[in-house]
Design a protein around this motif. Structure first.
Motif, PDB file in Angstrom:
ATOM      1  N   LEU B  38      27.532   3.496  -6.181  1.00  0.00           N
ATOM      2  CA  LEU B  38      28.018   4.130  -6.822  1.00  0.00           C
ATOM      3  C   LEU B  38      28.235   5.168  -6.481  1.00  0.00           C
ATOM      4  O   LEU B  38      27.200   5.925  -6.161  1.00  0.00           O
ATOM      5  N   HIS B  77      24.014   3.797 -15.201  1.00  0.00           N
ATOM      6  CA  HIS B  77      23.334   4.714 -14.086  1.00  0.00           C
ATOM      7  C   HIS B  77      23.676   5.894 -14.356  1.00  0.00           C
ATOM      8  O   HIS B  77      24.553   6.165 -14.760  1.00  0.00           O
ATOM      9  N   VAL B  78      22.474   6.736 -14.082  1.00  0.00           N
ATOM     10  CA  VAL B  78      22.873   8.434 -14.261  1.00  0.00           C
ATOM     11  C   VAL B  78      22.477   9.181 -13.353  1.00  0.00           C
ATOM     12  O   VAL B  78      21.190   8.864 -12.299  1.00  0.00           O
ATOM     13  N   ARG B  79      23.380  10.239 -13.098  1.00  0.00           N
ATOM     14  CA  ARG B  79      22.675  11.466 -11.660  1.00  0.00           C
ATOM     15  C   ARG B  79      23.144  12.681 -12.409  1.00  0.00           C
ATOM     16  O   ARG B  79      23.496  13.316 -13.291  1.00  0.00           O
ATOM     17  N   VAL B 128      18.629  10.386  -9.973  1.00  0.00           N
ATOM     18  CA  VAL B 128      19.443   9.597 -10.811  1.00  0.00           C
ATOM     19  C   VAL B 128      18.000   8.880 -11.295  1.00  0.00           C
ATOM     20  O   VAL B 128      17.151   8.532 -11.212  1.00  0.00           O
ATOM     21  N   MET B 129      18.750   7.788 -12.088  1.00  0.00           N
ATOM     22  CA  MET B 129      17.592   7.081 -13.216  1.00  0.00           C
ATOM     23  C   MET B 129      19.175   6.085 -13.656  1.00  0.00           C
ATOM     24  O   MET B 129      19.877   5.802 -13.704  1.00  0.00           O
ATOM     25  N   ARG B 130      18.340   5.098 -13.985  1.00  0.00           N
ATOM     26  CA  ARG B 130      19.125   3.994 -14.558  1.00  0.00           C
ATOM     27  C   ARG B 130      18.256   2.323 -15.278  1.00  0.00           C
ATOM     28  O   ARG B 130      17.437   2.810 -15.692  1.00  0.00           O
TER      29      ARG B 130
END
Lengths: 93, 150
Positions: B38, B77-79, B128-130
């Protein structure tokens, strides 16, 4: 007579190094890289700056570093080889 | 002939999850993020994946009926420099509300069954984290008509 290293020859801004500004305004030469780095399925880069250890104190970790007009936070500072140089892991702000 | 009911369900999920406040249009089905990660403009994002389906026979006979539980995995999904965990919880809230609002004859009910452990990385230029949210979707079909929900 002990060998005295002159690392400044490797950090000429007329060659591979660029000027970076530490929080507080001190300008130091660094060799900057930002290779592609994907994590957890997301694109990104891995910005890092190589510097002469004496020019970037341990206390700079957590502070900002401006390189090429982009502000980063120094996430980690690790010694290279004999410790005369350090690698700064950076986080883009 | 209509699509298989599980395809009807997947489409209903994707439609419901597209346009949420946090993730917007950044919704993909079955995207291999190892090969096609992504990009920054595509975050925060949701990925919807088919995670299998146990089925069991509910009635005997030539027109026997199957009770099926389709598993759908929604991965956020996060940044973010800060607050990625808070953002994931916000996304979960929006996802649960959206899924609860799906009006479809394709299935009897859907229910979240598991919120997986978070994965985090600070190796890149920004943290980042998911996290995956897993849903069971109950539906029934005749064994010889998988495109017709009962």
């Amino acid at each position: 007579m002990p060998l005295v290293e002159d690392l400044t020859a490797f950090y000429r801004t007329s060659e591979f190094a660029v000027s970076a500004t530490l929080q507080g305004g001190t300008v130091v030469p660094v060799i900057f890289d930002a290779a592609a780095f994907d994590a957890l399925g997301m694109t990104g880069s891995s910005p890092q700056a190589r510097a002469i250890a004496a020019s970037v104190a341990e206390s700079a970790v957590g502070q900002t570093l401006v390189v090429n007009a982009v502000t980063y936070r120094i996430r980690n500072r690790s010694a290279l080889d004999d410790g005369a140089e350090v690698m700064l892991q950076l986080e883009r702000q | 002939m209509a699509d298989h009911v599980r395809e009807q369900i997947a489409v209903a999920f994707v439609n419901a999850l597209t346009g949420l406040a946090t993730t917007g249009a950044n919704v993909w089905r079955e995207r291999d993020t190892d090969e096609r990660p992504l990009r920054e403009a595509e975050l925060p994002a949701l990925l919807v994946d088919d995670d299998g389906e146990p089925a069991e026979i509910s009635t005997l006979g030539t027109a026997r009926i199957l009770t099926r539980r389709m598993r759908l995995r929604v991965t956020a999904h996060v940044r973010a420099l800060t607050g990625a965990g808070t953002s994931l919880n916000q996304i979960l809230k929006e996802v649960e509300i959206a899924v609860a609002g799906i009006s479809s004859a394709a299935f009897k009910y859907s229910s979240i069954t598991d919120v997986s452990a978070r994965e985090a990385s600070e190796g890149a230029d920004r943290p980042v984290m998911r996290q995956s949210f897993n849903f069971d979707v109950l539906y029934m079909t005749a064994h010889n008509a998988p495109d017709v929900p009962l």
